[in-house]
Structure formats: structure tokens, C-alpha cells
Design an enzyme around this catalytic site. Sequence first.
Site, PDB file in Angstrom:
ATOM      1  N   LYS A 292       0.834  -1.215   0.000  1.00 17.48           N
ATOM      2  CA  LYS A 292       0.000   0.000   0.000  1.00 17.48           C
ATOM      3  C   LYS A 292       0.868   1.265   0.000  1.00 17.48           C
ATOM      4  O   LYS A 292       0.488   2.275  -0.582  1.00 17.48           O
ATOM      5  CB  LYS A 292      -0.968  -0.005   1.186  1.00 17.48           C
ATOM      6  CG  LYS A 292      -1.979  -1.144   1.102  1.00 17.48           C
ATOM      7  CD  LYS A 292      -3.408  -0.685   1.096  1.00 17.48           C
ATOM      8  CE  LYS A 292      -4.290  -1.784   0.529  1.00 17.48           C
ATOM      9  NZ  LYS A 292      -5.693  -1.669   0.750  1.00 17.48           N
TER      10      LYS A 292
ATOM     11  N   LYS B 263      -3.489 -10.214  -6.219  1.00 19.50           N
ATOM     12  CA  LYS B 263      -4.808 -10.622  -5.717  1.00 19.50           C
ATOM     13  C   LYS B 263      -5.897  -9.699  -6.275  1.00 19.50           C
ATOM     14  O   LYS B 263      -5.630  -8.519  -6.577  1.00 19.50           O
ATOM     15  CB  LYS B 263      -4.828 -10.637  -4.193  1.00 19.50           C
ATOM     16  CG  LYS B 263      -4.797  -9.278  -3.549  1.00 19.50           C
ATOM     17  CD  LYS B 263      -5.290  -9.329  -2.111  1.00 19.50           C
ATOM     18  CE  LYS B 263      -5.572  -7.905  -1.632  1.00 19.50           C
ATOM     19  NZ  LYS B 263      -6.528  -7.771  -0.599  1.00 19.50           N
TER      20      LYS B 263
ATOM     21  N   LYS C 109     -10.324  -4.406  -4.474  1.00 16.28           N
ATOM     22  CA  LYS C 109     -11.304  -3.331  -4.691  1.00 16.28           C
ATOM     23  C   LYS C 109     -10.633  -2.094  -5.252  1.00 16.28           C
ATOM     24  O   LYS C 109     -11.195  -1.383  -6.051  1.00 16.28           O
ATOM     25  CB  LYS C 109     -11.916  -2.896  -3.348  1.00 16.28           C
ATOM     26  CG  LYS C 109     -12.871  -3.829  -2.742  1.00 16.28           C
ATOM     27  CD  LYS C 109     -13.560  -3.090  -1.582  1.00 16.28           C
ATOM     28  CE  LYS C 109     -13.663  -3.983  -0.374  1.00 16.28           C
ATOM     29  NZ  LYS C 109     -12.536  -3.916   0.535  1.00 16.28           N
TER      30      LYS C 109
END
Length: 327
Positions: free
Chosen positions: A111, A193, A196
Site C-alpha cells: 500500500k 490478488k 477493490k
Amino acid sequence: MERILSGIQPSGTIHLGNYIGALRQWVALQEQYDSFFCLVDYHAITVRQDPEQLTYNTYSLVAMYLAVGLDPERVTLFRQSDVSAHTELAWIFNTFAYMGELERMTQYKDKAKQHKKNNNVGLFTYPLLMAADILLYQPKYVPVGEDQKQHIELTRELAERMNNVYGETFTIPEYFAAPQGARIMSLDDPTKKMSKSATSEWGYIALTDTPEVITKKVKKAMTDSGTAVVAGKTTPALTNLLTIYSVLSDKTIQEVEALYQGQGYGKFKQGLAEVIIEYLKPIQVNYATLMSDIPMLQRILQQGAAKAKLIADKTLNDVKAKIGIHP
Ligand code: AQP
């Protein structure tokens, strides 16, 4: 009755990865366990959110929890920000966790790269808020996708650390994996993966996607070199698609392979799109009905928060007393 706890961020549209890796298990487990499921909105704000969209996503997520089959009479559904014990305990954990432990977290590393312009402290301390979310409720199991396993290990470590210092305070929770599909990969990149917040919408199938969109996304999904529809180490893209097919059709991967033997990718993808569309149809009908009654969704969240607060405050008060902060 043993307890379970899990949560999802209202950070966007729920996708098949969230469903297969987490939500689907919750529905199955609600019969056997005292179940607590939250909407972790304080986690969602570690990435900048549009305020109106965040409110909408919160209702959308609780509607989806109900649409897939969670029973609000049986389980406790609540919003993290309605129970202030989460952020209080997270702060206490900030003083017990080490920088090195958090620096090792792969989600943080990913992130931080993804959000270079907003690499905020919350992204770094996220696992401590997650540890508080879990440990406040003393659950035996935490049903989450494989991407969260490392955070569960850190949670266990923190719980053991505090138990060692202050005596029995927390139940040591265990990671509960989906039997199949604990990590669903992105449709346009099987090395990542399904997510969203992916930059491309072609990577995920939202539970609210229309049949036309689902068909297009599946058609465009990456495949491996070759023509046979087989799972294995050398066919990661197909393995991912076969896993989705298998879970949603209640067939084994071998049965699906046999169904498409000698038929090529085109036919398989057409079949997969149909399976997804059919599976999502009743969920989408339920979801639309639930979204037309926001006051009812608000009531469910309020009732859930009241139940959650009783348990969370008890744990928090125990921790505070043990560290010397008495009411
Ligand atoms: N691809 C996945 N396969 C299986 N399980 C998955 N989960 C997420 N992606 C997959 C599981 O879904 C639950 C909710 O996830 P979250 O909303 O808390 O955040 P996340 O893990 O960071 O999921 P996303 O979709 O990738 O969200 P963004 O992009 O907002 O960060 C968890 O149990 C998770 O393991």
C-alpha cells in the site's frame, strides 16, 4: 458457543475475492458460532475517501452482508466507528508493538508503494487497529482471506505479549481459511490478488456487476499459453478461473476440467460467465431491495453496535485496569 469475528472495509464495491475468501464462509459459519461481523470504516480512511461515497459504501456493504445471507437476528452486524473501544485499544497496542514488526507487513509495503502521495501513518499502524478489532471480542476464529494471515499472526503475537505481562487477558485467535479460494487472483494479472482498489476495473468482478459487464470481464480475463482447460502450477490464470467456477458451481476442479476437455478457452469462459451471472442473480435482487430501505440498515447497525459495545467495553476496561488506567 465459540465466537468468530471478521470485517470488510467499505472502500469500494465488494468483489468475488472478498466473497469467496471471506463472506461466503461467514454465511456458513453463522449457524455454529456466536458471530460478530463489522464494517471497518476507520480502516477505509487510510486511503483518501470521498465522504459521500464512504457513507454510501457503508450502507452498500451492510446491504451486501444481508443480501448474501447473513441473518441480523443471529449475528451481530456493526460499524467499527460506532464502538470507540476499537480506537482506544488500538492506541494501547501502539505502545506495545515494535516498529520492526509493522515494517515487515507485506500489505503495508504494497500500500505504501500504491499510495506514495498519501503514505500516511494510519497505513503503517493499520494492523494494530485490526488487532484491536479482533481481540476486543475474544474470538476463537477469524475467517479472512489469505492476504490477512500475516495480520492475524501479529494479532496473536500482541495478545500473547500482553497475556505474558498481565496474565490471561485475551483469547489467542486462530486464522480460519476458506477451504478453497482463500486468495482469488486478479483477472487481468494472476500474480496479483483481486482487489477493490485495483487501478483497472478489468481485474475484479463486483457482486453488483451486470450480466453484460461480467461477460465482458470474463472474456477479457488473462489465460495461459496453451489451449487445455487445466489447473496447475504452469497455468496460474486458468487455475484462478477454475477455482471461481468450482466454488460457485459446487463442482470440483477436476469435474470442471472434464466438462471442458477439448473445448478450448472460449467455451470455458462462456460457461464461467454463465455460472457467475446465475450465482449472483438472487444476491443482486436481495441487494436492490435492501438498498431501498436505508433506515432499516441504520437500525440494524445501531442494534449491532449496542451489542458489540457491551463486549468491547468489558475487554477494554479490563486492559485499562491492568495497565493502571482506572475509570
Ligand atoms: N483476492 C482475494 N481473495 C480472497 N480473499 C480476499 N479478501 C480480499 N481480497 C481477497 C478478503 O476479503 C476481506 C475483506 O477485505 P478488506 O476489505 O478488509 O480489504 P482487503 O483485504 O485489502 O481487500 P481489497 O478488496 O483488496 O480492498 P482494498 O483494495 O480496499 O485494500 C478480507 O477477509 C480479505 O482477506
